[in-house]
Structure formats: C-alpha cells, structure tokens
Design an enzyme around this catalytic site. Sequence first.
Site, PDB file in Angstrom:
ATOM      1  N   HIS A 186       0.861  -1.294  -0.128  1.00  0.00           N
ATOM      2  CA  HIS A 186      -0.083   0.049  -0.649  1.00  0.00           C
ATOM      3  C   HIS A 186       1.057   1.364   0.363  1.00  0.00           C
ATOM      4  O   HIS A 186       0.937   1.901  -0.402  1.00  0.00           O
ATOM      5  CB  HIS A 186      -1.258   0.186   1.538  1.00  0.00           C
ATOM      6  CG  HIS A 186      -1.661   1.215   1.537  1.00  0.00           C
ATOM      7  ND1 HIS A 186      -2.783   0.945   0.865  1.00  0.00           N
ATOM      8  CD2 HIS A 186      -1.056   2.303   2.331  1.00  0.00           C
ATOM      9  CE1 HIS A 186      -3.678   2.273   1.185  1.00  0.00           C
ATOM     10  NE2 HIS A 186      -3.016   3.140   2.034  1.00  0.00           N
ATOM     11  N   GLU A 187       1.595   1.522   0.814  1.00  0.00           N
ATOM     12  CA  GLU A 187       2.503   2.084   1.020  1.00  0.00           C
ATOM     13  C   GLU A 187       3.771   2.224  -0.256  1.00  0.00           C
ATOM     14  O   GLU A 187       4.277   3.647  -0.422  1.00  0.00           O
ATOM     15  CB  GLU A 187       3.520   2.803   2.672  1.00  0.00           C
ATOM     16  CG  GLU A 187       2.901   2.614   3.369  1.00  0.00           C
ATOM     17  CD  GLU A 187       1.593   3.578   3.460  1.00  0.00           C
ATOM     18  OE1 GLU A 187       2.190   4.564   3.123  1.00  0.00           O
ATOM     19  OE2 GLU A 187       0.502   3.779   4.357  1.00  0.00           O
ATOM     20  N   HIS A 192       2.013   4.169  -2.584  1.00  0.00           N
ATOM     21  CA  HIS A 192       2.222   5.560  -2.764  1.00  0.00           C
ATOM     22  C   HIS A 192       4.000   6.788  -3.532  1.00  0.00           C
ATOM     23  O   HIS A 192       4.094   7.809  -3.903  1.00  0.00           O
ATOM     24  CB  HIS A 192       2.145   6.375  -1.147  1.00  0.00           C
ATOM     25  CG  HIS A 192       0.236   6.404  -0.980  1.00  0.00           C
ATOM     26  ND1 HIS A 192      -0.772   6.647  -1.132  1.00  0.00           N
ATOM     27  CD2 HIS A 192       0.197   5.916   0.041  1.00  0.00           C
ATOM     28  CE1 HIS A 192      -1.938   6.324  -0.926  1.00  0.00           C
ATOM     29  NE2 HIS A 192      -1.038   5.622  -0.113  1.00  0.00           N
TER      30      HIS A 192
END
Length: 376
Positions: A24-25, A28
């Site tokens: 997920h990170e 980003h």
Amino acid sequence: MDNPGLFLTILAFIAAIGPLVFVHEMGHYLAGRWFGIKAEAFSIGFGNEVAGWTDRRGTRWKLGWLPLGGYVRFAGDMNPASVPTPEWLALPAAERAATFQAKPVWQRAIVVAAGPVVNFVLAALILAGFAWTYGVRTAPPVVGQVVTGSAAAASGLRSGDRVLAIGGRAMEDFADIAQYAMLRPGERTEVAIERAGRPATIGLTIGTAVERDRFGNEYRLGRLGIGSPPTEYRPVSLPAALVQGTTQVGAIVRGSIDALGQIVTGRRSVDELGGPLRIAKVSGEQMSLGWPAFIGLIALVSINLGFINLLPVPMLDGGHLFFYAIEAVRRRPVTPAVQEWAFRGGLAALLALMLFVTFNDLGQFGLWRGLAGLIG
C-alpha cells in the site's frame, strides 16, 4: 475444536499485514517518485524506530515497533491535513518544487489514490493466479433442486427456474445468487425468474442459517435453500484469468459496500465489525489450513484495506481525495482551519472505532462472557 496456537497466530498476522501495508505504502511512494516528489521517510509500523537505513535519495526506510500500519512522509507534507506551513514557504525554490504541496491537485490525488489501487491490483493478481491454476467454477443461474422447508420452497421456486435478478440486481452465475443471499439473512426481496420461457416475479424472504467452522467461529448467513445445477471447473487462459481476478475484486468490493450499508441502516449488527485482533485470529486459522487458504485471505484483506482507505473519512486516503475534489471544483483548497478540524475529528472517529472493534474482538474471544461468569 482446532486452535492454531498463539505463535502461529502472531506469525500469520505479521505475514499477512506486513506485506500488505508495504505494498500500500509503496503505491504512494512510487507515484510520488513518478511526479518527482521527495520522500523523507518510508515506515512499516508506528512508534519508535526498531531498525532502518537512509538511501542515497535521502529517504529513511524504517521499521516501527507497532506493526499495525505504516506511512510515507513526503517532503512538504508536514501535517495531517497537508496544509502548507511557514517552514515550507521558506524553502528554496528548487527544494519546494520537489515537495508534495508544490504539485497540482491532480498529481496529489494520484499519489494518494495509488495506495488503495495497488491493494486492489495485488488482490486481482492473486485471484487471477487461482483462476489460472485451478480453473474457473461455472454454473448458470438456474435452480437445480429446492430444499424442502426452505425459503425457496415457501416462495414457490421450482427446479429449472432461471433466476434473472434478485432485488433488482442481475444474476449472471449461480455464485451471484449464493453471494447475494449470503449477505442478507432474513431480508424480504423479489426474485425475477424465467420459467418455461415466461418471465415471472416471486416474493421471497431469505432464510437464515447459523454455521460454525472447525475453529468454533459462528456465522449468520442467508440461505435460499436451492441447489446448484451441474458445475464444472474450466481452464482459462492467462488474459481470461486476469479478467476473472478483476471481476472477483469488483464483486467483493460490491459485497463490502452492501455489508457497510446494512450496518449503517441497522439491518446487520455492528458486532460483526472486527479489528486487528480478529484479523490475527483468522490469519492463524487460515494459515493452519494451508497456503492456498492463507493467500486467499491475503487477497481478501488487501481488498478491504483498499476499500476502507477510500472511504471519505478525514485521516484516510479517501478523506484527502474528498478535499482534493473540493479543491478541484473551487479552484482553491479548503481553508487550513477547516481541514485541521476535519482531520482532528477524523482522527477521533478512527480512534473511537479502533476501541469499539477491539471491544468487539474481545467479546468474540469470549472475554466478556468469562468475566460475567466470574462476577456472577
């Protein structure tokens, strides 16, 4: 009753959550890199740093002692509401150009949305891998047999009826029927069918079944009481498997939206909301069943992680996207004071939710019943 044990439960929880938070990170991070934004820190876990290193770009990669999430901190992203500060305004022009706040709203929106999107992509790839390896289970939306005394029998459904829609939602496959009913125990709905070439509509109250798995977990599920027609697993090509995986992600997201709507409207108990403790318990149980079951759970958790983060709640990715949408329409951002108060409220709401689901989890483990027994 089987019990995977504390060690396996902790190991499975870390093995499930850690990679998903990293992915997920990383979504980003990679989107930020694409737009030339400097990342100051990439953390898996919160709290004090346990281990870490700094790369040649100046990004600090680290592990926190509390493995319940993570974050990427971009240069210029100096507070929860991503509001420019005097320190940011004082930066040299070259440094300021590489910060998050210096980018146009559409680029910031892509960076924020990239985390949940990567979660959905990972789940689609896992489910596509299952489809490619084992084939796709197919059965037409036709009633095979009707169980005596069931909801279907009471409504007048017959063997051979083709189910066109339930509650206004089209049924393309028998699995669609099962999924729709499973999420709606006790609900009254209408079933559109085709019988002997003629359309008809039947009113039906979905039955309720309480099932217990080998670990002692109880589930309240909706059941129509119909059997599937002959089912087969057909092999699919890699492109078709990717389509199947994506379709399954969409179906699971739709089911999550349905379940959330039922909780909000009171048709489903809030006791069904679970948190990290319940995820850990289920992780251990699924790992004890073998790697296919555990990897399937990872896909499901990844979808839910992406879905929850897209909710328009301040402090979540969806909350940021909500403010960016307002900024795009108004041609200027929401005032810093409004954003600060919104994100403080969002943080308070999330903390309250975490306490609530933890309370639910402990109840699920029987803690409150045990205490009541001791007191009584």
